[in-house]
Design an enzyme around this catalytic site. Sequence first.
Site, PDB file in Angstrom:
ATOM      1  N   ASP A  18      53.714  32.218  -7.677  1.00 27.14           N
ATOM      2  CA  ASP A  18      53.618  30.779  -7.913  1.00 27.14           C
ATOM      3  C   ASP A  18      52.875  30.069  -6.787  1.00 27.14           C
ATOM      4  O   ASP A  18      51.896  29.344  -7.018  1.00 27.14           O
ATOM      5  CB  ASP A  18      55.022  30.174  -8.064  1.00 27.14           C
ATOM      6  CG  ASP A  18      55.754  30.704  -9.283  1.00 27.14           C
ATOM      7  OD1 ASP A  18      55.122  30.823 -10.337  1.00 27.14           O
ATOM      8  OD2 ASP A  18      56.951  31.013  -9.170  1.00 27.14           O
ATOM      9  N   ARG A  98      68.059  27.553  -0.413  1.00 23.19           N
ATOM     10  CA  ARG A  98      67.109  26.479  -0.719  1.00 23.19           C
ATOM     11  C   ARG A  98      67.305  25.231   0.137  1.00 23.19           C
ATOM     12  O   ARG A  98      66.330  24.678   0.653  1.00 23.19           O
ATOM     13  CB  ARG A  98      67.169  26.126  -2.210  1.00 23.19           C
ATOM     14  CG  ARG A  98      66.680  27.248  -3.121  1.00 23.19           C
ATOM     15  CD  ARG A  98      65.320  27.768  -2.688  1.00 23.19           C
ATOM     16  NE  ARG A  98      64.741  28.692  -3.641  1.00 23.19           N
ATOM     17  CZ  ARG A  98      64.252  29.876  -3.330  1.00 23.19           C
ATOM     18  NH1 ARG A  98      64.306  30.280  -2.058  1.00 23.19           N
ATOM     19  NH2 ARG A  98      63.708  30.663  -4.224  1.00 23.19           N
ATOM     20  N   ASP A 127      66.062  25.796  -8.912  1.00 24.33           N
ATOM     21  CA  ASP A 127      65.504  25.583  -7.579  1.00 24.33           C
ATOM     22  C   ASP A 127      64.778  24.256  -7.443  1.00 24.33           C
ATOM     23  O   ASP A 127      64.751  23.654  -6.366  1.00 24.33           O
ATOM     24  CB  ASP A 127      64.553  26.727  -7.209  1.00 24.33           C
ATOM     25  CG  ASP A 127      65.305  27.965  -6.723  1.00 24.33           C
ATOM     26  OD1 ASP A 127      66.509  27.834  -6.422  1.00 24.33           O
ATOM     27  OD2 ASP A 127      64.696  29.045  -6.656  1.00 24.33           O
ATOM     28  N   SER A 179      60.389  38.173 -11.543  1.00 21.69           N
ATOM     29  CA  SER A 179      60.535  37.024 -10.664  1.00 21.69           C
ATOM     30  C   SER A 179      61.649  37.362  -9.682  1.00 21.69           C
ATOM     31  O   SER A 179      62.793  37.596 -10.085  1.00 21.69           O
ATOM     32  CB  SER A 179      60.899  35.775 -11.473  1.00 21.69           C
ATOM     33  OG  SER A 179      61.126  34.686 -10.604  1.00 21.69           O
TER      34      SER A 179
END
Length: 406
Positions: A18, A98, A127, A179
């Site tokens: 990404d 995160r 996320d 992923s």
Amino acid sequence: MKKSEIKKVALAYSGGLDTSIIIPWLKENYNNCEVIAVSGNVGQGDELDGLEEKAIKTGASKLYVLDLTDDYVDNYIIPTMKIGAVYEDYLLGTSHARPCIAKGLVEVALREHVDAICHGCTGKGNDQVRFELAIKHFAPNMPIIAPWREWSIKSRDEEIDYAEAHHIPLRINRETNYSKDKNLWHLSHEGMDLEDTGNEPQYEKAGFLEMGVSPLQAPDEPEYIEIEFEQGVPTALNGEKLSAKEIILKLNQIGGRNGIGLLDIVENRLVGMKCRGVYETPGGTILYKAHQTLESICLDKMTMHEKQKLSITFAELVYNGQWFTPLREALSAFADKTQEHVTGKVRLKLYKGNIIKAGVWSPYSLYSEKIATFGESDYKQSDAEGFINLYGLPIAVQAMVDGKGK
């Protein structure tokens, strides 16, 4: 802020699929803006190798690599473990990383006087919420760019097409295109064959697992370990005094080789859908078990039961991106209070994916062998009759009202 006003962007950069394509995409769609790449080191290891060269070659003006490993362990992992927070069996490895990364990202963004912050989270995932709520906490007026909510790319295959067209090197290919999210606490796998809940994870396939082995491939002999805690914090492993971070890293190795910590789960995402993931959390799974074992002799009944209830709320806060909230802070304060006497040592036996309790000791133990024994003790068993009569009084009264009494 209008697109034309955005000249400088701080990008949360991992070097994965990404964020690798986001750098040229930002420059194409936001006025050839300057891109400051920011990577938070939360223990992803060799994923950081060559990151600066890659970021600059794909268009970033510079890369910050922030060493957040100690902060991540001490201020996110350990507080979550202290309260025993688990979200649907998931030990929250991505969830509590995160806010830690986002905090560092905002610090760089403010220092660099950027016009916006960008992240590579999809519009389907959790996320995006975790990053953006943390950004709002530290920089409430900062514009946020989320390419997955803007661009025409619809799949990871199309992302690879874009990367190939722009000559962006990738570490994955279309056959290994899971992923993944990796840090010192866990590794997650999503996508590809795992999207069909009828498919068994390929635990024995070479290259699938990265932090350990399948229980089928683990040693045929058990391995014993001893973990010591002081006020709920791990302080020693097998008699060696170590930091919490060092203990987790060593437990990852020990647990990994014994097939510990594999989880295949269909979880309920914040955005409303169910999603399947396979997680590797070898050290964390052991640490949680050891901590819970020690608590079983150190906490009184009412405190333990209330803590179990609040741990669900804490887990939901972490999973839903609400780390920087008054409630999460209040629950952490409660957890710290409960840990004042959670000091002692736990012995565990590890065998082919299993964690077996093998002994627990504490100077603050509430367990009394003299009271609990089936042998002779000072416990006066006749006292139970009066206790039961009083405890059962409401039941007896209700029975009489219902006409059952004589």
